[in-house]
Design a protein around this motif. Structure first.
Motif, PDB file in Angstrom:
ATOM      1  N   ILE A 181       0.841  -1.199   0.000  1.00 55.35           N
ATOM      2  CA  ILE A 181       0.000   0.000   0.000  1.00 55.35           C
ATOM      3  C   ILE A 181       0.877   1.249   0.000  1.00 55.35           C
ATOM      4  O   ILE A 181       0.599   2.209  -0.719  1.00 55.35           O
ATOM      5  CB  ILE A 181      -0.926  -0.004   1.233  1.00 55.35           C
ATOM      6  N   LEU A 182       1.953   1.229   0.787  1.00 51.13           N
ATOM      7  CA  LEU A 182       2.851   2.383   0.879  1.00 51.13           C
ATOM      8  C   LEU A 182       3.525   2.683  -0.459  1.00 51.13           C
ATOM      9  O   LEU A 182       3.598   3.838  -0.893  1.00 51.13           O
ATOM     10  CB  LEU A 182       3.915   2.118   1.942  1.00 51.13           C
ATOM     11  N   PHE A 183       4.012   1.632  -1.137  1.00 48.19           N
ATOM     12  CA  PHE A 183       4.739   1.819  -2.397  1.00 48.19           C
ATOM     13  C   PHE A 183       3.794   2.102  -3.567  1.00 48.19           C
ATOM     14  O   PHE A 183       4.186   2.748  -4.535  1.00 48.19           O
ATOM     15  CB  PHE A 183       5.577   0.581  -2.722  1.00 48.19           C
ATOM     16  N   GLY A 184       2.570   1.573  -3.491  1.00 46.31           N
ATOM     17  CA  GLY A 184       1.609   1.773  -4.568  1.00 46.31           C
ATOM     18  C   GLY A 184       2.099   1.187  -5.885  1.00 46.31           C
ATOM     19  O   GLY A 184       2.593   0.060  -5.934  1.00 46.31           O
ATOM     20  N   HIS A 185       1.980   1.956  -6.961  1.00 47.77           N
ATOM     21  CA  HIS A 185       2.351   1.470  -8.294  1.00 47.77           C
ATOM     22  C   HIS A 185       3.837   1.672  -8.612  1.00 47.77           C
ATOM     23  O   HIS A 185       4.300   1.265  -9.677  1.00 47.77           O
ATOM     24  CB  HIS A 185       1.511   2.172  -9.362  1.00 47.77           C
ATOM     25  N   SER A 186       4.570   2.293  -7.715  1.00 48.15           N
ATOM     26  CA  SER A 186       5.981   2.585  -7.978  1.00 48.15           C
ATOM     27  C   SER A 186       6.865   1.356  -7.760  1.00 48.15           C
ATOM     28  O   SER A 186       6.789   0.695  -6.716  1.00 48.15           O
ATOM     29  CB  SER A 186       6.461   3.728  -7.069  1.00 48.15           C
ATOM     30  N   ARG A 187       7.718   1.065  -8.733  1.00 45.21           N
ATOM     31  CA  ARG A 187       8.665  -0.033  -8.597  1.00 45.21           C
ATOM     32  C   ARG A 187       9.976   0.427  -7.951  1.00 45.21           C
ATOM     33  O   ARG A 187      10.805  -0.396  -7.573  1.00 45.21           O
ATOM     34  CB  ARG A 187       8.992  -0.637  -9.967  1.00 45.21           C
ATOM     35  N   THR A 188      10.157   1.727  -7.825  1.00 42.19           N
ATOM     36  CA  THR A 188      11.425   2.265  -7.329  1.00 42.19           C
ATOM     37  C   THR A 188      11.808   1.714  -5.953  1.00 42.19           C
ATOM     38  O   THR A 188      12.969   1.307  -5.755  1.00 42.19           O
ATOM     39  CB  THR A 188      11.381   3.805  -7.287  1.00 42.19           C
ATOM     40  N   PRO A 189      10.897   1.669  -4.960  1.00 42.65           N
ATOM     41  CA  PRO A 189      11.289   1.113  -3.659  1.00 42.65           C
ATOM     42  C   PRO A 189      11.735  -0.349  -3.758  1.00 42.65           C
ATOM     43  O   PRO A 189      12.688  -0.752  -3.075  1.00 42.65           O
ATOM     44  CB  PRO A 189      10.001   1.238  -2.824  1.00 42.65           C
ATOM     45  N   LEU A 190      11.064  -1.140  -4.606  1.00 44.80           N
ATOM     46  CA  LEU A 190      11.464  -2.539  -4.773  1.00 44.80           C
ATOM     47  C   LEU A 190      12.849  -2.636  -5.395  1.00 44.80           C
ATOM     48  O   LEU A 190      13.654  -3.506  -5.031  1.00 44.80           O
ATOM     49  CB  LEU A 190      10.441  -3.284  -5.633  1.00 44.80           C
ATOM     50  N   LEU A 191      13.134  -1.746  -6.337  1.00 47.07           N
ATOM     51  CA  LEU A 191      14.465  -1.726  -6.949  1.00 47.07           C
ATOM     52  C   LEU A 191      15.530  -1.330  -5.926  1.00 47.07           C
ATOM     53  O   LEU A 191      16.652  -1.855  -5.946  1.00 47.07           O
ATOM     54  CB  LEU A 191      14.482  -0.762  -8.134  1.00 47.07           C
ATOM     55  N   ILE A 192      15.194  -0.420  -5.044  1.00 48.16           N
ATOM     56  CA  ILE A 192      16.134  -0.008  -4.000  1.00 48.16           C
ATOM     57  C   ILE A 192      16.458  -1.185  -3.084  1.00 48.16           C
ATOM     58  O   ILE A 192      17.634  -1.447  -2.773  1.00 48.16           O
ATOM     59  CB  ILE A 192      15.568   1.174  -3.183  1.00 48.16           C
ATOM     60  N   PHE A 193      15.431  -1.910  -2.647  1.00 48.83           N
ATOM     61  CA  PHE A 193      15.667  -3.045  -1.754  1.00 48.83           C
ATOM     62  C   PHE A 193      16.357  -4.198  -2.483  1.00 48.83           C
ATOM     63  O   PHE A 193      17.114  -4.955  -1.878  1.00 48.83           O
ATOM     64  CB  PHE A 193      14.364  -3.508  -1.115  1.00 48.83           C
ATOM     65  N   THR A 194      16.107  -4.331  -3.778  1.00 53.24           N
ATOM     66  CA  THR A 194      16.839  -5.323  -4.576  1.00 53.24           C
ATOM     67  C   THR A 194      18.323  -4.968  -4.623  1.00 53.24           C
ATOM     68  O   THR A 194      19.195  -5.833  -4.436  1.00 53.24           O
ATOM     69  CB  THR A 194      16.274  -5.380  -6.007  1.00 53.24           C
ATOM     70  N   THR A 195      18.608  -3.695  -4.845  1.00 53.99           N
ATOM     71  CA  THR A 195      19.997  -3.227  -4.883  1.00 53.99           C
ATOM     72  C   THR A 195      20.677  -3.440  -3.536  1.00 53.99           C
ATOM     73  O   THR A 195      21.837  -3.874  -3.466  1.00 53.99           O
ATOM     74  CB  THR A 195      20.051  -1.737  -5.257  1.00 53.99           C
TER      75      THR A 195
END
Length: 246
Positions: A181-195
């Motif tokens: 819910i916090l991240f919504g449609h943005s993939r950027t936070p997931l990419l940050i945690f992947t990095t």
């Protein structure tokens, strides 16, 4: 890849530790099964009323009434007893580290009620076994294992956020919070945690002087797989997110 990363440092310890590796691996497998089963019971017990409001979880035994709270409590006690049996086979420091996990296990189910970061708390809780395993093998808990623990924590945020995308509609109705819910449609936070996951895995390899195979499989492999998952995420498509999680 993370599994290989968790095992490889144990092979770089003393010959005595290496000779006991089959025993420890068996013990860790049994202990993980007991601990994670017990943790699921605790979580389902705390969430039984919330689970009943979510389409995907309302058929769970406690939420559906198939299992009573008394039966669930008896199961928790039984798992605790088996867990104590496993603990008695570990060294003193590993026992202390194991007992410290009780706190995050008990508070994790409450996190989705008060913060949008329950996936982060799940990461800290679910991966405590990395700390226990290292201490059981080496006899002490030191900073060298922290990067691997943090890699696992960040990895958990990625995959459990993908998992949580399945329930966004029902979670919003029930005031359940999540990183999805916090991240919504943005993939950027997931990419940050992947990095961050790959960065901490790489640091683990440097700290333990691991070989090329580790970097190819555990680091590059993890980067490629997680990158593909994040690219494929469609927050509005719960079914697809479920497939990616599995």
């Amino acid at each position: 890849g993370t599994t290989l990363a968790a095992l490889t440092p144990t092979l770089t310890t003393t010959p005595t530790s290496t000779s006991s590796l089959p025993f420890h691996l068996t013990l860790f497998a049994v202990g993980a099964f007991i601990a994670r089963s017990g943790g699921c019971i605790v979580n389902d017990f705390c969430d039984r009323h919330l689970d009943a409001r979510v389409a995907r979880t309302r058929s769970r035994p406690l939420a559906s009434g198939e299992v009573t709270t008394s039966q669930a409590f008896a199961l928790m006690v039984g798992h605790a007893g088996m867990g104590v049996g496993v603990l008695m086979m570990l060294n003193e420091n590993a026992v202390i580290v194991s007992l410290c996990s009780i706190v995050p296990v008990l508070i994790y189910p409450l996190m989705k009620r008060i913060t949008y970061w329950p996936q982060l708390f799940l990461g800290f809780t679910f991966n405590w076994g990395v700390l226990i395993g290292w201490t059981a093998i080496t006899g002490t808990l030191n900073i060298n294992i922290i990067p691997l623990y943090l890699a696992a924590v960040c990895w958990t945020v990625v995959y459990d956020t993908i998992y949580a995308y399945q329930d966004i509609t029902d979670d919003l109705k029930s005031n359940i919070k999540s990183t999805a819910i916090l991240f919504g449609h943005s993939r950027t936070p997931l990419l940050i945690f992947t990095t961050l996951t790959v960065t901490f895995l790489t640091l683990t390899g440097q700290l333990h002087d691991l070989g090329v195979a580790y970097y190819v499989i555990s680091c590059a492999g993890a980067a490629a797989h997680l990158g593909w998952q994040v690219r494929e995420v469609r927050s509005a498509e719960g079914g697809r997110c479920g497939e990616l999680f599995r």
